[in-house]
Write a protein that holds these residues in place. Sequence first.
Motif, PDB file in Angstrom:
ATOM      1  N   THR A  32      -1.927   4.227  -7.447  1.00  0.00           N
ATOM      2  CA  THR A  32      -1.777   5.440  -6.668  1.00  0.00           C
ATOM      3  C   THR A  32      -0.996   6.490  -7.376  1.00  0.00           C
ATOM      4  O   THR A  32      -0.794   7.783  -6.997  1.00  0.00           O
ATOM      5  CB  THR A  32      -0.854   4.850  -5.222  1.00  0.00           C
ATOM      6  N   GLY A  33       0.007   5.909  -8.553  1.00  0.00           N
ATOM      7  CA  GLY A  33       0.882   7.009  -8.995  1.00  0.00           C
ATOM      8  C   GLY A  33       2.228   7.024  -8.354  1.00  0.00           C
ATOM      9  O   GLY A  33       3.117   7.724  -8.800  1.00  0.00           O
ATOM     10  N   ARG A  34       2.448   5.953  -7.484  1.00  0.00           N
ATOM     11  CA  ARG A  34       3.680   6.326  -6.765  1.00  0.00           C
ATOM     12  C   ARG A  34       4.841   5.901  -7.875  1.00  0.00           C
ATOM     13  O   ARG A  34       4.371   4.949  -8.799  1.00  0.00           O
ATOM     14  CB  ARG A  34       3.944   5.104  -5.593  1.00  0.00           C
ATOM     15  N   PRO A  35       5.970   5.968  -7.728  1.00  0.00           N
ATOM     16  CA  PRO A  35       7.224   5.715  -8.822  1.00  0.00           C
ATOM     17  C   PRO A  35       7.083   4.381  -9.348  1.00  0.00           C
ATOM     18  O   PRO A  35       7.223   3.554  -8.355  1.00  0.00           O
ATOM     19  CB  PRO A  35       8.343   6.311  -8.050  1.00  0.00           C
ATOM     20  N   GLU A  36       7.179   4.148 -10.445  1.00  0.00           N
ATOM     21  CA  GLU A  36       7.188   2.963 -10.962  1.00  0.00           C
ATOM     22  C   GLU A  36       5.978   1.862 -10.719  1.00  0.00           C
ATOM     23  O   GLU A  36       6.291   0.525 -11.264  1.00  0.00           O
ATOM     24  CB  GLU A  36       8.704   2.214 -10.745  1.00  0.00           C
ATOM     25  N   GLU A  37       5.304   2.260 -10.095  1.00  0.00           N
ATOM     26  CA  GLU A  37       4.009   1.325 -10.122  1.00  0.00           C
ATOM     27  C   GLU A  37       3.284   1.031 -11.196  1.00  0.00           C
ATOM     28  O   GLU A  37       2.991   2.039 -12.152  1.00  0.00           O
ATOM     29  CB  GLU A  37       3.114   2.105  -9.003  1.00  0.00           C
ATOM     30  N   PRO A  75      -4.628   9.732  -7.955  1.00  0.00           N
ATOM     31  CA  PRO A  75      -3.740   9.723  -8.976  1.00  0.00           C
ATOM     32  C   PRO A  75      -4.159  10.491 -10.205  1.00  0.00           C
ATOM     33  O   PRO A  75      -5.461  10.746 -10.236  1.00  0.00           O
ATOM     34  CB  PRO A  75      -3.674   8.414  -9.264  1.00  0.00           C
ATOM     35  N   GLU A  76      -3.267  11.164 -10.732  1.00  0.00           N
ATOM     36  CA  GLU A  76      -3.884  12.205 -11.944  1.00  0.00           C
ATOM     37  C   GLU A  76      -3.027  11.738 -13.020  1.00  0.00           C
ATOM     38  O   GLU A  76      -1.729  11.549 -13.283  1.00  0.00           O
ATOM     39  CB  GLU A  76      -3.450  13.519 -11.849  1.00  0.00           C
ATOM     40  N   THR A 129       0.599  10.607 -12.139  1.00  0.00           N
ATOM     41  CA  THR A 129       1.301  11.484 -10.938  1.00  0.00           C
ATOM     42  C   THR A 129       0.500  10.986  -9.532  1.00  0.00           C
ATOM     43  O   THR A 129      -0.747  10.727  -9.630  1.00  0.00           O
ATOM     44  CB  THR A 129       1.372  12.666 -11.158  1.00  0.00           C
ATOM     45  N   ALA A 130       1.084  11.033  -8.364  1.00  0.00           N
ATOM     46  CA  ALA A 130       0.440  11.034  -7.223  1.00  0.00           C
ATOM     47  C   ALA A 130      -0.252  12.486  -6.856  1.00  0.00           C
ATOM     48  O   ALA A 130       0.887  12.967  -6.182  1.00  0.00           O
ATOM     49  CB  ALA A 130       1.417  10.105  -6.443  1.00  0.00           C
ATOM     50  N   GLY A 131      -1.372  12.768  -6.783  1.00  0.00           N
ATOM     51  CA  GLY A 131      -1.830  14.126  -6.614  1.00  0.00           C
ATOM     52  C   GLY A 131      -2.327  13.928  -5.102  1.00  0.00           C
ATOM     53  O   GLY A 131      -2.607  12.966  -4.538  1.00  0.00           O
ATOM     54  N   PRO A 132      -2.745  15.111  -4.352  1.00  0.00           N
ATOM     55  CA  PRO A 132      -3.114  15.142  -3.093  1.00  0.00           C
ATOM     56  C   PRO A 132      -4.554  14.521  -3.050  1.00  0.00           C
ATOM     57  O   PRO A 132      -5.116  14.131  -1.944  1.00  0.00           O
ATOM     58  CB  PRO A 132      -3.276  16.740  -2.654  1.00  0.00           C
TER      59      PRO A 132
END
Length: 506
Positions: free
Chosen positions: A65-70, A39-40, A33-36
């Motif tokens: 980065t955790g951006r969707p589908e990366e 990535p987490e 996931t893309a955390g503040p």
Amino acid sequence: MSAALSPVTPLGPALALAGKISARAEVLVIGLTAGPDGPEPSVGEALDDATVEAVLAHLTAVGATGRPEEVTRVPAPEGAGVTSILAVGLGKADDVDAEQVRRSAGAAARALTGTGTAATTLSSLDLGAAAEGFYLGAYAFTSYKSKSVPGADGQPVARVEFLVESPRTKAVKDVLARALAIGEAVATAREFVNTPPSHLFPAEFAARAKTLGTEAGLKVQVLDEKALDKAGYGGIMGVGKGSSRLPRLVRMTYTGAARKSAPSVALVGKGVTFDTGGISIKPAAGMEAMTSDMGGAAAVIATVVLAAKLGLKVNVTATVPMAENMPSSTAQRPGDVLTQYGGTTVEVINTDAEGRLILADAIVRACEDKPDYLIDTATLTGAQMVALGNRTPGVMGTDEFRDRVARISQEIGENAWAMPMPAELRADLNSKVADLANVTNHRWGGMCAAAIFLREFVADDVQWAHIDVAGPAYNSGGPFGYTGKGGTGVPVRTMIAVLEDIADNG
């Protein structure tokens, strides 16, 4: 001629449940996931804290980065039990839902080409969605490739193990079994759409449908051109008579509920196995994509078989017209008048507006069974893509049921959108020589006008929804999520979800 599809034909990877990473696993797929603060990772109980920390360091070092589908793949730290870690982005944690898990699992599956066995922790987020995504993301149509091209079409991942806390419980097994059944149904629809028209023509399509239906325990009836002509199916015969490969009508019946009060649903799907446009011939550029013009029929066949596989408490009958629209000395002409099944006469202004002609016959026949609900679906109009793009089906019909279908479609991730049928467009379908014209005399509101044409053939007491999937049924662009190039299987998941909703709520 290729062999008929069978429900036991594997169209995706083997799916299994596991409590821990097995010795056969080569890759561990995790969510990111893309955390503040960066990535987490989402790993469940698969890795200890020190290993997770090492994995995260590797991922951030290469820019994940955790951006969707990366998708990011790194070597696994010592002791992880696999040779590499594949992290797939899920976006912001608050935005992760079943559809995002499904899409990310699909993206991961597409990146696992050449892998024997993978394990994944995405199942800790949503087992069903992860399983569907992996199965469909790994789907590839290779039936007519005589040799492999290195680096271009390697073998998809063969086996995926879903890491869950209690892999032996019935509830967990049932979730995986349902996801596999849905994945197989969508992949079956894709397989039909992707099969070239040289190998999938009306008689062959009908034979494959009969095989699928019979193996699923359905009652199947096939009408050939002689039976169609004798019974007065003027729309199907009019469209199909220009081809040497003559039309068929397939009826597939699933009885899931014996009680008289049980709801009944009719499904109708457009099955034009190839569409040249007939005498109103299409431009040559891109015509090869018209192998997909039976996408509605493919989805309907797959859905009624899936309903039987899932044992839904609802009665479903699919009525599937199949024809090939070709120009020849026997083809119907612009200006011809045909008599649809049931007696309505139609002036054929444009022979490339053929789908509504075969659907009209099938809808009238379906309504003779007095269903409570009727869903038809078709790659019907280019106007659908103009209005809604290539990924958003348009839904028209009786207001309440139309909205119900659109809502359910959005909930399961196929994202159909309710559209109107403006009253003023009906007069534009008037003909000087027949009851109706098959097109309006202008280009405006073409998707809605086609639905208005179909409404003329729907019985007054039937709740009806028409799903136009002209764009969504076939992906001519690059792969995304769990969708590769070619047939998508849309709207199988919408229709099965609607059937489940009707079975539960009437």
